[in-house]
Each structure stands twice: as structure tokens, then as C-alpha cells.
Design an enzyme around this catalytic site. Structure first.
Site, PDB file in Angstrom:
ATOM      1  N   ASP A   1      38.863  48.347  42.716  1.00  0.00           N
ATOM      2  CA  ASP A   1      40.367  47.545  43.042  1.00  0.00           C
ATOM      3  C   ASP A   1      41.533  48.385  43.458  1.00  0.00           C
ATOM      4  O   ASP A   1      41.526  49.142  42.467  1.00  0.00           O
ATOM      5  CB  ASP A   1      40.315  47.092  41.613  1.00  0.00           C
ATOM      6  CG  ASP A   1      39.167  45.178  41.398  1.00  0.00           C
ATOM      7  OD1 ASP A   1      39.347  44.252  42.558  1.00  0.00           O
ATOM      8  OD2 ASP A   1      39.068  44.898  40.327  1.00  0.00           O
TER       9      ASP A   1
ATOM     10  N   ASP B   1      34.595  37.185  42.889  1.00  0.00           N
ATOM     11  CA  ASP B   1      35.385  38.375  42.063  1.00  0.00           C
ATOM     12  C   ASP B   1      36.442  37.730  41.753  1.00  0.00           C
ATOM     13  O   ASP B   1      36.914  36.417  41.543  1.00  0.00           O
ATOM     14  CB  ASP B   1      35.843  39.085  42.794  1.00  0.00           C
ATOM     15  CG  ASP B   1      36.827  40.235  42.590  1.00  0.00           C
ATOM     16  OD1 ASP B   1      36.570  40.313  41.117  1.00  0.00           O
ATOM     17  OD2 ASP B   1      37.397  41.359  42.667  1.00  0.00           O
ATOM     18  N   GLY B   2      35.708  37.619  39.819  1.00  0.00           N
ATOM     19  CA  GLY B   2      36.971  36.863  38.778  1.00  0.00           C
ATOM     20  C   GLY B   2      36.870  35.946  38.213  1.00  0.00           C
ATOM     21  O   GLY B   2      35.893  35.387  38.606  1.00  0.00           O
TER      22      GLY B   2
ATOM     23  N   GLY C   1      34.222  42.519  35.247  1.00  0.00           N
ATOM     24  CA  GLY C   1      35.193  43.462  35.100  1.00  0.00           C
ATOM     25  C   GLY C   1      35.243  43.081  33.333  1.00  0.00           C
ATOM     26  O   GLY C   1      34.100  43.291  32.795  1.00  0.00           O
TER      27      GLY C   1
HETATM   28  C1  DX5 Z   1      40.824  40.639  40.328  1.00  0.00           C
HETATM   29  C2  DX5 Z   1      39.971  41.988  40.454  1.00  0.00           C
HETATM   30  C3  DX5 Z   1      39.009  41.299  39.459  1.00  0.00           C
HETATM   31  C4  DX5 Z   1      39.153  41.295  38.628  1.00  0.00           C
HETATM   32  C5  DX5 Z   1      37.118  41.149  37.672  1.00  0.00           C
HETATM   33  O1  DX5 Z   1      41.952  40.250  41.103  1.00  0.00           O
HETATM   34  O2  DX5 Z   1      40.051  41.940  42.609  1.00  0.00           O
HETATM   35  O3  DX5 Z   1      37.363  42.747  39.947  1.00  0.00           O
HETATM   36  O4  DX5 Z   1      39.065  43.004  38.495  1.00  0.00           O
HETATM   37  O5  DX5 Z   1      38.026  41.092  36.372  1.00  0.00           O
HETATM   38  P1  DX5 Z   1      37.803  39.745  35.875  1.00  0.00           P
HETATM   39  O6  DX5 Z   1      35.520  40.127  36.080  1.00  0.00           O
HETATM   40  O7  DX5 Z   1      37.924  40.762  33.998  1.00  0.00           O
HETATM   41  O8  DX5 Z   1      38.030  38.937  36.062  1.00  0.00           O
HETATM   42 ZN    ZN Z   2      38.410  42.806  42.678  1.00  0.00          ZN
END
Ligand code: DX5
Ligand code: ZN
Length: 209
Positions: free
Chosen positions: A31, A171-172, A191
Site C-alpha cells: 500500500d 481489499d479491506g 492485512g
Molecule cells: C486500506 C489498504 C488495505 C489494508 C488492508 O487502505 O488498501 O490494503 O491495509 O488491511 P486490513 O485487511 O487490515 O483491512
Molecule cells: Zn490496499
């Protein structure tokens, strides 16, 4: 289902990368935040990112949450990069997509929560990946927004209608529970669900089930 691991909320990035390298995760999701498209939080600077191969030999899935992606594209093109994804909400989307392809790298387009699926249509011929955001871009550890499920299902239909080749990534806020509802996605970016537990492989297996 492929899994792309984000280290955005990790405190010790090198340690997290080394641990992920011992799993069968498919990609490392990088990211990148510019402080304009999204607020700036502390992330690995590119001068350190250049040495990422010391910690991992996984291919990189780069997510540029930036207003002006050009300089980042040329930098990440020098690394072991599979995908570079830019945002639909910036200017000069087409120019950025062709710059990514000029380096022989696969190009992705990401949609924020409020951006409708139809926004991808003008770019379909140039897309290898479409990244559906299920949180506001910028931070890890946020709660998954359910409307992303419907968006993924809708996108699948749009891709079929236009005979488009792009893969769907989400994502997210991905958890084991949410992953079960995202059967139409090809890649899940995760993440905190992976990196906040000790056994990364167990978490990855849970998402793939
Ligand atoms: C959010 C990012 C994601 C995030 C994912 O802006 O683009 O890639 O880090 O993390 P989690 O899985 O913890 O939401
Ligand atoms: Zn991301």
C-alpha cells in the site's frame, strides 16, 4: 482463490515480510499513500522498499493510493512487481495504465466505496485487475463494508458482458466470515486478519477455505 498479504498495519515490517515469505501466500500487497489522495501514515519509504527482496521473494501487488502515480510506477517497475493498481478517482487514468503496461507489468484499477462499478467500463480493454475497496482507503484494520459483496457480484456480470479478462480483487476488512461471501473474487487482500495472529499460514488457509 489467491491471497495478497498487506503489511500496512504491521509494526515490524521486515519481520512480517520474512514470516510471510515462509507461507504459501500468493502476493505481497504494497500500500502506497501520498498524503493527498489519502492521509499520510507511517509506511515503509521507497529507499527501504528497494531492499524488499532481502525479506521476500514473493511477487508484489502494488496499490497506489496516490493522486499522481507516475513517479511511483517507474520506481515499482524496478522491483519484483506483478501488478500495479491505480485509482479510478484520479486524473489521467489512461495515461497511468499505459505507463504501467510499458514496463511489462499488469495494470489494475481500484474503485473506492462510493465509486460505481460502471466506472471501469471505459478502461476494460486495458485492465488486468480490478480492485474493489471494502473500506475507505488509507488504513488497515477497518471494518468490511457489506456493499462490496454486491459490487463484486455486479462486476462479475459486467466483465462477462464485455468479455473482459480482468481478475477481481477485494481489499479491506477481510475476515474468514467475509471471505465466504466473496466467492466471485479471484484475489483477497488481507492485512490485519493475517498479521495480527501468530500463525500466518493458518489465517491464510482460513481465507482460502
Ligand atoms: C486500506 C489498504 C488495505 C489494508 C488492508 O487502505 O488498501 O490494503 O491495509 O488491511 P486490513 O485487511 O487490515 O483491512
Ligand atoms: Zn490496499
Amino acid at each position: 482463490m489467491k491471497i495478497s498479504a498487506s503489511f500496512l498495519s504491521s509494526e515490524n515490517v521486515p519481520e512480517t515480510l520474512v514470516k510471510l515469505n515462509d507461507t504459501d501466500v500468493d502476493f505481497i500487497h504494497v500500500d502506497v499513500l501520498d498524503g493527498k489522495f489519502v492521509p499520510k501514515i507511517k509506511t515503509m519509504p521507497f529507499r527501504q522498499m528497494k531492499h524488499i527482496y532481502e525479506y521476500t521473494d514473493k511477487r508484489l501487488d502494488v496499490h497506489l493510493m496516490v493522486e499522481n502515480p507516475k513517479k511511483y510506477i517507474s520506481k515499482f517497475a524496478t522491483l519484483n512487481t506483478e501488478y500495479i493498481t491505480i485509482h479510478e478517482e484520479i486524473e489521467d487514468v489512461e495515461e497511468a495504465l499505459s505507463l504501467i503496461h510499458s514496463y511489462g507489468i499488469k495494470a489494475g484499477l481500484s474503485l473506492k466505496l462510493e465509486t460505481p462499478v460502471e466506472a471501469v467500463v471505459p478502461y476494460l480493454a486495458d485492465l488486468d485487475l480490478i480492485l474493489i475497496m471494502a473500506v475507505e482507503p488509507g488504513r488497515g484494520g477497518q471494518q468490511f463494508e457489506k456493499e462490496a459483496i454486491e459490487k463484486v457480484n455486479e462486476l462479475k456480470k459486467v466483465l462477462k458482458k464485455y468479455h473482459a479478462k480482468a481478475v477481481i480483487s477485494v481489499d479491506g476488512g477481510i475476515t474468514e466470515e467475509v471471505s465466504k461471501k466473496l466467492g466471485k473474487a479471484d484475489i483477497l487482500v488481507s492485512g490485519s486478519f493475517i498479521t495480527e495472529e501468530d500463525d500466518f499460514q493458518k489465517q491464510i488457509d482460513a481465507l482460502r477455505k
